[in-house]
Structures are given as structure tokens and as C-alpha cells.
Enzyme design. Structure first.
Site, PDB file in Angstrom:
ATOM      1  CE1 TYR A  45      -0.162   7.642  13.078  1.00 47.76           C
ATOM      2  CE2 TYR A  45      -1.241   9.604  13.122  1.00 47.76           C
ATOM      3  CZ  TYR A  45      -0.566   8.829  12.417  1.00 47.76           C
ATOM      4  OH  TYR A  45      -0.501   8.787  11.037  1.00 47.76           O
ATOM      5  CG  ASP A  54       5.454   5.492   5.943  1.00 47.33           C
ATOM      6  OD1 ASP A  54       5.666   5.780   4.624  1.00 47.33           O
ATOM      7  OD2 ASP A  54       5.093   6.530   6.455  1.00 47.33           O
ATOM      8  CD  GLU A  59       2.187   7.961   2.876  1.00 44.92           C
ATOM      9  OE1 GLU A  59       2.976   7.351   3.892  1.00 44.92           O
ATOM     10  OE2 GLU A  59       2.790   9.057   2.509  1.00 44.92           O
ATOM     11  CG  HIS A  95       4.448  14.508   1.897  1.00 46.96           C
ATOM     12  ND1 HIS A  95       4.943  13.556   0.876  1.00 46.96           N
ATOM     13  CD2 HIS A  95       4.131  13.365   2.779  1.00 46.96           C
ATOM     14  CE1 HIS A  95       5.152  12.575   1.433  1.00 46.96           C
ATOM     15  NE2 HIS A  95       4.691  12.382   2.352  1.00 46.96           N
ATOM     16  NE  ARG A 128       1.905   7.231   8.060  1.00 44.17           N
ATOM     17  CZ  ARG A 128       2.421   7.187   9.076  1.00 44.17           C
ATOM     18  NH1 ARG A 128       2.111   7.878  10.435  1.00 44.17           N
ATOM     19  NH2 ARG A 128       3.656   6.667   8.901  1.00 44.17           N
ATOM     20  CD  GLU A 164       1.472  10.906   4.671  1.00 47.52           C
ATOM     21  OE1 GLU A 164       2.171  10.212   5.372  1.00 47.52           O
ATOM     22  OE2 GLU A 164       2.162  11.579   3.789  1.00 47.52           O
ATOM     23  CG  ASP A 214      38.450   4.053   6.552  1.00 49.79           C
ATOM     24  OD1 ASP A 214      37.367   3.423   7.300  1.00 49.79           O
ATOM     25  OD2 ASP A 214      39.318   3.313   6.285  1.00 49.79           O
ATOM     26  CG  HIS A 246       8.878  10.737  10.746  1.00 49.33           C
ATOM     27  ND1 HIS A 246       9.495  11.854  10.561  1.00 49.33           N
ATOM     28  CD2 HIS A 246       8.036  10.480  10.140  1.00 49.33           C
ATOM     29  CE1 HIS A 246       8.672  12.288   9.482  1.00 49.33           C
ATOM     30  NE2 HIS A 246       7.698  11.509   9.152  1.00 49.33           N
ATOM     31  CG  ASP A 275       5.401   8.192   1.348  1.00 42.16           C
ATOM     32  OD1 ASP A 275       5.779   7.362   2.450  1.00 42.16           O
ATOM     33  OD2 ASP A 275       5.517   9.551   1.822  1.00 42.16           O
ATOM     34  CG  HIS A 299       8.366  14.809   3.338  1.00 45.04           C
ATOM     35  ND1 HIS A 299       8.563  14.946   4.656  1.00 45.04           N
ATOM     36  CD2 HIS A 299       7.746  13.956   3.326  1.00 45.04           C
ATOM     37  CE1 HIS A 299       8.030  13.935   5.388  1.00 45.04           C
ATOM     38  NE2 HIS A 299       7.472  13.305   4.466  1.00 45.04           N
ATOM     39  CG  HIS A 336       0.442  13.398  10.040  1.00 43.34           C
ATOM     40  ND1 HIS A 336      -0.256  13.014   9.105  1.00 43.34           N
ATOM     41  CD2 HIS A 336       0.273  12.101  10.776  1.00 43.34           C
ATOM     42  CE1 HIS A 336      -0.581  11.785   8.960  1.00 43.34           C
ATOM     43  NE2 HIS A 336      -0.309  11.331   9.995  1.00 43.34           N
TER      44      HIS A 336
END
Ligand code: GLY
Ligand code: MN
Ligand code: MN
Length: 474
Positions: A398, A270, A432, A364, A430, A394, A49, A253, A281, A371, A360
Site C-alpha cells: 500500500y 475484499d 487474498e 488470520h 492485496r 493475504e 425501533d 478497512h 474471505d 477473523h 498487517h
């Protein structure tokens, strides 16, 4: 009454009603005889619930300012007197006892300046008549299981009727064909909101970076970042925070945030605050303690140069493809310098030799959604940047190791992910930032957070206000 999302204490001012009215008028002109049916978000079931915290639908908010659950908006074209009709759940003392006050149809009509409003339970009965004069229906198929059968029925009804009278809706179009283009170009009020989200994100990053340390859990960095968002009145994170230490930085991710950081690790953080429904972001990658080792520093500098080159490529008239091209050019040159790739840089870029290490895109759109909506190409050609568009920049590199989670069991690695070159194995970097396209160029909205390697190391050395508690992972 339920509070508008702007009332969250995040320092942003509410959008005046004219903002939403102006947007609706623009959409109504584009409906071209059609009607737009926009069901808002529902409260999502979590377990037994328990429900997830409610997050309003971006499109419904964009057109009406409404942040209530289960509202359905109908917008009809400029020839109809009743432009906006809202279907709103009836007020219900039993529900409101648990969930707090709801608007109900009457107050929703006033609050959101709708021309008409009805109880939600009348939608089925009223919809065929309301849609009758429309030449087509703008409705997202496959996204609204409760409302879709009503639309299908209205269409079936119209088909029979249309055959006799030669009118009525015959086709269904995605609302994004109109709304995405509008949302892509941010209005000044939206830019201010994103600026606020970006600012809170930057401030919270400074605290979160100080929470990293050998032996600390990734979760402690996540907690510091999200506490920093909430303390400043943001609603919370705009998307699940990524704290990838060591080899986890290579999982694009990664959201578990369950590993204990080790001496010598890099940490990829990130995250972004959601402020009045708009997202920030940001990504920074930094050593858990002390400084970068030689291999980490070499990779870091390549990404930093790519980040700089991509930022410099953002300006009106350029395309997102050019921004990406600037990044991959610099990354490829760096990969050659690192002796990971060999050959002519332009030829390597052409054959996308960088892809195993940079899988990638560089950018974006950013806005009500992290996004955000908007096509990156129009009629097969890359989208040209215009003032008012907001995008991330970004780039990353890797170097996956076969045991991404740090476990020695290399059999867990999919065959499609080969080991990376020895000296760089397990390194992920990375950087960004969030960038507004302006008339004369671009403004980096998150530039206040350093990317310079030495400055980053200093930030990590600053302990967060509360001191960092060593905690156990579940
Ligand atoms: N955090 C997801 C992204 O940067 O796109
Ligand atoms: Mn991003
Ligand atoms: Mn991000």
C-alpha cells in the site's frame, strides 16, 4: 419454528446433532470440575425501533447448534448428569406476531438435545444452585452486561458458602481457553461449510469484477458481490465488503464504497460470503478497465510473487510466522527491485523496513468468524500448523498518498502517514485466498479465482448478467 441457519438455501447440509454432542463431550472433559456459562447473542438495536439483522453467537452455535437470540447455555462437567442446561426466552404471541415463531424452553430442549431447559427469566434464581458444585466458572467477563451481574452474585454467594464448606467456584476463566483450541481445528463438516462459503465467494467475485468500470460507483461492485452471495443462498457478507478504488485501496478497512471509479484506477475488492455461519474471505485487485499501467503492474507482480511464496509455505509443521516470513521476504525483495527500499534484503526484513507498505499480518484463521479464534503463538512460540486448520494468505503493498480520499486537501493527512514514493503513490494491491492445511500440504479453497494479471483483466471485461446501471451515491 425458527429455521436453523443451515436452512438458508445455500446448498450446505445441516450438521447432525451428533456433531454438537461430540463437541460438548470434549468440552465437558476439559472443564475439570468447572461450569461453562455461555450467553448467546442478543438482537442489536440499530436506531429508534429498528434492529440489526440477528447474527447468532459463534460459540453458542458451535456447542449447541442453537441460532436463537438471547439463549444462555450452561455446560457442566462430565460428572454432572445434566450436561447441557438451556435458558430460553418464553414463547410470546405478541413478539412472535412481529418477529416470527420462537422456540421456547421446551422445544429448545428437544431440538438441541439439552438435558434441561428453563425460561430465561428463571436464570437469576437458578444460577447459584446450578453453579454450586462447580470449582470454577468459565465465563467471558466484560462481554455480557445482562448476565455478568448474576455471575458476580453467584460468585459472592459461593465465596461465603465456600468458606464454610470448602467448595464452590472461586475463579472465572475465559471460555476461549477451551473453545478456541477446538474451533481452530476444523472438523470435516466445518471444512465442507467453509468450502461452500469459499465457492460462493469466488463465483460472486467473477460477477462483481465485471461490474467495475470508469464512472461506476464503488457501490455498484459491492452490490454485485453481495447480490451474488444472496442469489446463491448465502446469508450475506461475513464482514463489510471493501471496494477501494484508486487511493482508497490503501485504506485497509475502507468500507464507505462511495467513490466513483476513474479510468486508470486499480480496484481492491475484499469480500466474503457467510454460509451457514461460516466465512469466506477473498481479495483481488484489478484495473477498473483496460489493463495495468507500468507502475501498477510492477507492484502487482511483487504482491503476486509474495502471495505465491506465502501459499507455498503453508503445510503441516510450518508456522504462521514462517508463512508471514515468506511473504515479507518476497515483498522486501520486490521493494528493493522497485527502488523503494535499498540495501540487503535479509537486513531489511530484519528491521521490518517493509512495514510502512505492508503494515498487517499475512494470515488470520478463518471459520465461524472471519477473523476466527485461536492464538497465533503458544507459550511465546509461533503456532505450528496442523491438518484441519484454515487460514487466509493475504499479502499486500500500500503506497498511501497524503490525500487518501482523492481530495486535494493534503492537510487532512495525519503526520504519521508520510507520502509514498512518487511513481507508486496511491497504488494499493492485496491478494487474498483461503487455505486449508491438509495432511500432505495445503489446499487453496479459492484457487478457482485467478490471480494472473492477464486473466484478471479478462474477468473485468465480462459484464455482469444484468448490465451495470449508473447510480447516484447518497
Ligand atoms: N476483510 C478483512 C480481512 O481480510 O482480514
Ligand atoms: Mn482476511
Ligand atoms: Mn479479506
Amino acid at each position: 419454528m425458527s429455521r436453523p441457519p443451515e436452512a438458508a438455501g445455500d446448498g450446505s447440509s445441516p450438521f447432525p446433532p451428533e456433531v454438537f454432542r461430540r463437541r460438548r463431550e470434549r468440552v465437558r472433559k476439559e472443564l475439570d470440575g468447572g461450569a461453562l456459562l455461555l450467553p448467546g447473542a442478543d438482537v442489536l438495536h440499530r436506531s429508534r425501533d429498528t434492529q440489526f439483522p440477528f447474527r447468532p453467537d459463534s460459540e453458542l452455535f458451535y456447542l449447541t447448534g442453537c441460532a436463537e437470540p438471547r439463549v444462555v447455555a450452561l455446560l457442566r462437567d462430565a460428572h454432572e448428569e445434566e450436561g447441557l442446561t438451556l435458558f430460553v426466552p418464553r414463547r410470546d404471541p405478541e413478539t412472535e406476531l412481529w418477529s416470527g415463531p420462537r422456540l421456547g424452553p421446551e422445544e429448545a430442549r428437544e431440538r438441541f438435545a439439552a438435558e434441561a431447559s428453563y425460561p430465561l427469566d428463571e436464570l437469576e434464581e437458578r444460577l447459584p444452585d446450578l453453579l454450586k458444585p462447580a470449582s470454577r466458572i468459565f465465563f467471558r467477563l466484560g462481554a455480557h452486561p445482562r448476565v455478568e451481574p448474576l455471575v458476580i452474585r453467584a460468585l459472592a454467594h459461593a465465596r461465603g458458602r465456600g468458606a464454610r464448606k470448602g467448595e464452590g467456584p472461586r475463579s472465572v476463566w475465559d471460555p476461549g481457553t477451551i473453545l478456541d483450541e477446538l474451533r481452530l481445528r476444523k472438523e470435516p463438516e466445518e471444512v465442507e461449510r467453509i468450502r461452500r462459503a469459499a465457492g460462493i465467494t469466488v463465483e460472486a467475485f467473477r460477477e462483481a469484477m465485471g461490474a467495475a468500470g470508469p464512472g461506476e460507483g464503488e457501490w455498484a461492485v459491492e452490490a454485485a458481490l453481495e447480490a451474488g452471495f444472496r442469489r446463491r443462498g448465502a446469508r450475506g457478507p461475513a464482514f463489510p465488503t471493501i471496494v477501494g478504488s484508486g487511493p482508497n485501496a490503501c485504506v485497509l478497512h475502507y468500507e464507505d464504497n462511495a467513490r466513483r471509479m476513474e479510468e486508470g484506477d486499480l480496484v481492491l475488492l475484499d469480500g466474503g460470503a457467510e454460509v451457514g455461519l461460516y466465512a469466506g474471505d477473498v481479495t483481488r485487485t484489478f484495473p477498473v478497465a483496460g489493463g495495468f499501467d507500468t507502475a501498477q503492474r510492477a507492484v502487482y507482480e511483487v504482491v503476486r510473487e509474495a502471495h505465491e511464496a506465502a501459499l507455498a509455505a503453508v503445510r503441516p509443521g510450518a508456522t504462521t510466522a514462517q508463512v508471514h516470513r515468506a511473504a515479507v521476504q518476497a515483498l522486501t525483495r520486490g521493494l528493493v527491485d522497485l527502488e523503494v527500499l535499498s540495501g540487503d534484503v535479509d537486513a531489511l526484513v530484519e528491521e521490518q523496513a517493509y512495514k510502512p507498505f505492508f503494515p498487517h499480518q499475512t494470515s488470520h484463521w478463518l471459520g465461524l468468524d472471519v477473523h476466527d479464534v485461536g492464538d497465533y503463538a503458544v507459550a511465546g512460540t509461533a503456532r505450528v500448523l496442523e491438518p484441519g486448520m484454515v487460514l487466509t494468505v493475504e499479502p499486500g503493498l500500500y503506497f498511501r498518498s497524503s490525500s487518501v480520499d482523492g481530495s486535494p486537501d493534503s492537510s487532512a493527512s495525519p503526520a504519521a502517514l508520510p507520502d509514498s514514493p512518487g511513481p507508486f503513490r496511491g497504488i494499493g494491491v492485496r491478494l487474498e485466498d483461503d487455505v486449508l492445511v491438509t495432511k500432505s500440504g495445503a489446499e487453496n479453497l479459492t484457487a478457482a479465482l485467478p490471480v494472473d494479471a492477464e486473466e484478471m483483466v479478462e474477468l473485468v471485461g465480462v459484464a455482469p448478467g444484468e448490465g451495470s446501471l449508473r447510480t447516484e451515491a447518497w
